[in-house]
Design a protein around this motif. Structure first.
Motif, PDB file in Angstrom:
ATOM      1  N   ILE A 119       0.873  -1.174   0.000  1.00  0.00           N
ATOM      2  CA  ILE A 119       0.000   0.000   0.000  1.00  0.00           C
ATOM      3  C   ILE A 119       0.910   1.224   0.000  1.00  0.00           C
ATOM      4  CG2 ILE A 119      -1.850   1.209   1.216  1.00  0.00           C
ATOM      5  CD1 ILE A 119      -2.566  -1.524   2.471  1.00  0.00           C
ATOM      6  N   LEU A 120       0.961   1.924  -1.107  1.00  0.00           N
ATOM      7  CA  LEU A 120       1.940   2.985  -1.323  1.00  0.00           C
ATOM      8  C   LEU A 120       1.290   4.358  -1.158  1.00  0.00           C
ATOM      9  CD1 LEU A 120       3.597   1.434  -4.499  1.00  0.00           C
ATOM     10  CD2 LEU A 120       4.193   1.055  -2.095  1.00  0.00           C
ATOM     11  N   TYR A 121       1.650   5.042  -0.084  1.00  0.00           N
ATOM     12  CA  TYR A 121       1.154   6.394   0.164  1.00  0.00           C
ATOM     13  C   TYR A 121       2.164   7.434  -0.331  1.00  0.00           C
ATOM     14  CZ  TYR A 121      -2.509   4.508   3.212  1.00  0.00           C
ATOM     15  OH  TYR A 121      -3.593   3.824   3.708  1.00  0.00           O
ATOM     16  N   PHE A 122       2.939   7.091  -1.350  1.00  0.00           N
ATOM     17  CA  PHE A 122       3.948   8.000  -1.853  1.00  0.00           C
ATOM     18  C   PHE A 122       4.074   7.795  -3.355  1.00  0.00           C
ATOM     19  CE2 PHE A 122       5.839   4.067  -0.443  1.00  0.00           C
ATOM     20  CZ  PHE A 122       6.708   3.700  -1.461  1.00  0.00           C
ATOM     21  N   ASP A 123       4.637   8.781  -4.036  1.00  0.00           N
ATOM     22  CA  ASP A 123       4.807   8.695  -5.482  1.00  0.00           C
ATOM     23  C   ASP A 123       5.741   7.546  -5.813  1.00  0.00           C
ATOM     24  OD1 ASP A 123       3.186  10.853  -5.812  1.00  0.00           O
ATOM     25  OD2 ASP A 123       4.813  12.308  -5.933  1.00  0.00           O
ATOM     26  N   PHE A 124       5.310   6.730  -6.765  1.00  0.00           N
ATOM     27  CA  PHE A 124       6.108   5.556  -7.106  1.00  0.00           C
ATOM     28  C   PHE A 124       5.950   5.264  -8.587  1.00  0.00           C
ATOM     29  CE2 PHE A 124       6.896   0.959  -7.440  1.00  0.00           C
ATOM     30  CZ  PHE A 124       8.137   0.899  -6.817  1.00  0.00           C
ATOM     31  N   GLY A 125       6.924   5.665  -9.358  1.00  0.00           N
ATOM     32  CA  GLY A 125       6.908   5.375 -10.776  1.00  0.00           C
ATOM     33  C   GLY A 125       5.841   6.146 -11.532  1.00  0.00           C
ATOM     34  N   TYR A 169       3.103  -9.922  -6.912  1.00  0.00           N
ATOM     35  CA  TYR A 169       3.280  -8.621  -6.268  1.00  0.00           C
ATOM     36  C   TYR A 169       2.160  -7.690  -6.701  1.00  0.00           C
ATOM     37  CZ  TYR A 169       8.007 -10.373  -5.449  1.00  0.00           C
ATOM     38  OH  TYR A 169       9.085 -11.130  -5.060  1.00  0.00           O
ATOM     39  N   MET A 170       1.522  -7.066  -5.732  1.00  0.00           N
ATOM     40  CA  MET A 170       0.474  -6.099  -6.013  1.00  0.00           C
ATOM     41  C   MET A 170       0.864  -4.755  -5.404  1.00  0.00           C
ATOM     42  SD  MET A 170      -3.615  -6.203  -5.090  1.00  0.00           S
ATOM     43  CE  MET A 170      -3.910  -7.552  -6.222  1.00  0.00           C
ATOM     44  N   LEU A 171       0.946  -3.723  -6.246  1.00  0.00           N
ATOM     45  CA  LEU A 171       1.292  -2.385  -5.797  1.00  0.00           C
ATOM     46  C   LEU A 171       0.045  -1.513  -5.878  1.00  0.00           C
ATOM     47  CD1 LEU A 171       4.656  -1.918  -7.755  1.00  0.00           C
ATOM     48  CD2 LEU A 171       4.320  -2.886  -5.465  1.00  0.00           C
ATOM     49  N   VAL A 172      -0.420  -1.052  -4.727  1.00  0.00           N
ATOM     50  CA  VAL A 172      -1.609  -0.197  -4.655  1.00  0.00           C
ATOM     51  C   VAL A 172      -1.138   1.244  -4.511  1.00  0.00           C
ATOM     52  CG1 VAL A 172      -3.796   0.238  -3.486  1.00  0.00           C
ATOM     53  CG2 VAL A 172      -2.845  -2.081  -3.522  1.00  0.00           C
ATOM     54  N   ARG A 173      -1.237   2.011  -5.588  1.00  0.00           N
ATOM     55  CA  ARG A 173      -0.757   3.393  -5.601  1.00  0.00           C
ATOM     56  C   ARG A 173      -1.899   4.309  -5.172  1.00  0.00           C
ATOM     57  NH1 ARG A 173       0.417   4.637 -11.072  1.00  0.00           N
ATOM     58  NH2 ARG A 173       2.176   5.994 -10.603  1.00  0.00           N
ATOM     59  N   VAL A 174      -2.029   4.468  -3.865  1.00  0.00           N
ATOM     60  CA  VAL A 174      -3.176   5.148  -3.265  1.00  0.00           C
ATOM     61  C   VAL A 174      -3.359   6.552  -3.822  1.00  0.00           C
ATOM     62  CG1 VAL A 174      -4.129   6.002  -1.095  1.00  0.00           C
ATOM     63  CG2 VAL A 174      -3.036   3.769  -1.166  1.00  0.00           C
ATOM     64  N   ASN A 175      -2.285   7.298  -3.965  1.00  0.00           N
ATOM     65  CA  ASN A 175      -2.384   8.693  -4.397  1.00  0.00           C
ATOM     66  C   ASN A 175      -2.897   8.846  -5.818  1.00  0.00           C
ATOM     67  OD1 ASN A 175      -1.367   9.414  -1.923  1.00  0.00           O
ATOM     68  ND2 ASN A 175       0.713   9.752  -2.638  1.00  0.00           N
ATOM     69  N   GLU A 176      -2.838   7.767  -6.611  1.00  0.00           N
ATOM     70  CA  GLU A 176      -3.269   7.840  -8.005  1.00  0.00           C
ATOM     71  C   GLU A 176      -4.757   7.557  -8.169  1.00  0.00           C
ATOM     72  OE1 GLU A 176      -1.152   8.924 -10.279  1.00  0.00           O
ATOM     73  OE2 GLU A 176       0.245   9.094  -8.597  1.00  0.00           O
ATOM     74  N   PHE A 177      -5.453   7.232  -7.073  1.00  0.00           N
ATOM     75  CA  PHE A 177      -6.883   6.936  -7.178  1.00  0.00           C
ATOM     76  C   PHE A 177      -7.661   8.244  -7.136  1.00  0.00           C
ATOM     77  CE2 PHE A 177     -11.052   5.964  -5.319  1.00  0.00           C
ATOM     78  CZ  PHE A 177     -11.486   5.000  -6.208  1.00  0.00           C
ATOM     79  N   ASN A 178      -8.310   8.583  -8.256  1.00  0.00           N
ATOM     80  CA  ASN A 178      -9.069   9.835  -8.347  1.00  0.00           C
ATOM     81  C   ASN A 178     -10.362   9.605  -9.116  1.00  0.00           C
ATOM     82  OD1 ASN A 178      -7.135  11.832  -7.158  1.00  0.00           O
ATOM     83  ND2 ASN A 178      -5.833  11.084  -8.823  1.00  0.00           N
ATOM     84  N   LYS A 179     -11.238   8.788  -8.560  1.00  0.00           N
ATOM     85  CA  LYS A 179     -12.504   8.509  -9.224  1.00  0.00           C
ATOM     86  C   LYS A 179     -13.574   8.214  -8.175  1.00  0.00           C
ATOM     87  CE  LYS A 179     -12.664   4.563 -11.387  1.00  0.00           C
ATOM     88  NZ  LYS A 179     -12.324   3.434 -12.291  1.00  0.00           N
ATOM     89  N   VAL A 180     -14.806   8.207  -8.602  1.00  0.00           N
ATOM     90  CA  VAL A 180     -15.909   7.875  -7.703  1.00  0.00           C
ATOM     91  C   VAL A 180     -15.893   6.374  -7.452  1.00  0.00           C
ATOM     92  CG1 VAL A 180     -18.403   7.870  -7.400  1.00  0.00           C
ATOM     93  CG2 VAL A 180     -17.297   9.805  -8.544  1.00  0.00           C
ATOM     94  N   TYR A 191     -11.085   4.248   0.845  1.00  0.00           N
ATOM     95  CA  TYR A 191     -10.840   4.282   2.303  1.00  0.00           C
ATOM     96  C   TYR A 191      -9.343   4.375   2.598  1.00  0.00           C
ATOM     97  CZ  TYR A 191      -9.538   2.094   6.705  1.00  0.00           C
ATOM     98  OH  TYR A 191      -8.903   1.805   7.898  1.00  0.00           O
ATOM     99  N   LEU A 192      -8.529   3.584   1.879  1.00  0.00           N
ATOM    100  CA  LEU A 192      -7.083   3.634   2.100  1.00  0.00           C
ATOM    101  C   LEU A 192      -6.554   5.046   1.899  1.00  0.00           C
ATOM    102  CD1 LEU A 192      -5.891   0.396   0.231  1.00  0.00           C
ATOM    103  CD2 LEU A 192      -6.263   0.690   2.678  1.00  0.00           C
ATOM    104  N   LYS A 193      -7.120   5.755   0.923  1.00  0.00           N
ATOM    105  CA  LYS A 193      -6.628   7.099   0.605  1.00  0.00           C
ATOM    106  C   LYS A 193      -7.194   8.163   1.544  1.00  0.00           C
ATOM    107  CE  LYS A 193      -6.287  10.527  -3.073  1.00  0.00           C
ATOM    108  NZ  LYS A 193      -6.519  10.818  -4.521  1.00  0.00           N
ATOM    109  N   ASN A 194      -8.503   8.131   1.783  1.00  0.00           N
ATOM    110  CA  ASN A 194      -9.164   9.240   2.474  1.00  0.00           C
ATOM    111  C   ASN A 194      -9.563   8.948   3.915  1.00  0.00           C
ATOM    112  OD1 ASN A 194      -9.149  10.934   0.094  1.00  0.00           O
ATOM    113  ND2 ASN A 194     -10.750   9.580  -0.722  1.00  0.00           N
TER     114      ASN A 194
END
Length: 302
Positions: A119-125, A169-180, A191-194
């Motif tokens: 669960i990545l709360y930072f910019d990654f790639g 390997y699963m990379l969840v790029r939390v900051n990139e989620f911007n949708k309903v 939820y992970l993001k907000n």
């Protein structure tokens, strides 16, 4: 105010402080079920020295032994670690729970599959998606076909692709989620993001998480510890953000300086070609005399 009251603690804090407890396995099982796409039943959380060292830090890794929908043993690693060389650390860390289990059982066949969820709360790639999945495949150098290997299961030989055995390997790029959020996996990532779970959510595990992980359900001491945890993360993100900005600014300054230096060298070459003396060129371009003399030698040797 309603949204504030519905605010839930961050998932990484919940993992390190609450979800490793058996009474809260339901939330964790639902999370894994949604992200892995099949019903998952947790057998135990594998406590090890690394987890204990990281449990009070903002970097946490949880290792879980579970069973998949076929009743097979699987290992799942969940981690949230903002560090340099993240992929290198990720690939180095995943074999550790495997080797630990193998040492206990003296065999490799008990573990059918290993999953690593970051669960990545930072910019990654760079990429257009907010979830990326990687597996090991072996492709023929000349034929381009995928290798299928034979392995023994329950006294029979079955054919499998390496991806069925090697870690996923699963990379969840939390900051990139911007949708309903509509689907269960979108609601979980939201939820992970907000940190907010909708009262009418139907995503597996989120209603239970909404009750058990609510910020205002914690004691004053727990809220204080959690606030300090979030504050530490915010400071860290500020430091990383400032470092990026300073790096870009430094790069622009260095680029301009390099450009000016190249321009002076080109001017020096033109002045020398016009017959000016090295000293005159040095005075006119502000280049060191030694550097101008080197240009003279370069021109002579051409």
């Amino acid at each position: 105010m309603t949204e504030l009251r519905d605010k839930c603690i961050r998932f990484d804090w919940a993992v390190s402080r609450l979800l490793h407890q058996k009474a809260n396995f339901g939330v964790l099982e639902s999370f894994l079920t949604v992200f892995l796409g099949e019903p998952i039943k947790i057998v135990e959380v594998l406590e090890n020295e690394d987890n204990q060292l990281l449990s009070d830090d903002k970097f946490y890794r949880m290792e879980i032994k579970a069973k998949n929908s076929n009743g097979e043993d699987i290992l799942v690693e969940i981690q949230n670690m903002t560090r340099l060389y993240y992929l290198e650390r990720l690939f180095y860390g995943v074999p550790k729970p495997i080797s630990g289990l193998v040492n206990l059982n003296d065999t490799c066949k008990e573990v059918k599959k290993v999953y690593s969820i970051s669960i990545l709360y930072f910019d990654f790639g760079k990429g257009s998606d907010y979830i990326y999945v990687g597996q090991n495949n072996f492709v023929g150098l000349h034929t381009k076909d995928n290798l299928i290997i034979s392995t023994k299961e329950k006294d029979t030989i079955v054919r499998k692709s390496p991806a069925e055995i090697f870690p996923t390997y699963m990379l969840v790029r939390v900051n990139e989620f911007n949708k309903v959020a509509v689907s269960p996996i979108e609601e979980w990532v939201d939820y992970l993001k907000n940190g907010v779970i909708k009262p009418d959510t139907t995503a597996p595990g989120l209603q239970e998480a909404r009750e058990k992980l609510r910020y205002y359900s914690m004691s004053d001491a727990e809220r204080h510890a959690y606030d300090e945890h979030v504050n530490a993360i915010m400071i860290q993100n500020d430091v990383l953000g400032n470092a990026k900005l300073e790096g870009r600014a430094e790069g622009r300054v260095e680029g301009r300086a390099e450009g000016r230096a190249e321009e002076r060298i080109e001017n020096a070459k033109r002045f020398l070609a016009m017959g000016l003396s090295p000293q005159q060129v040095a005075d006119g371009t502000m280049l060191p005399l030694e550097e101008v003399e080197k240009l003279v030698d370069e021109i002579k040797n051409k």
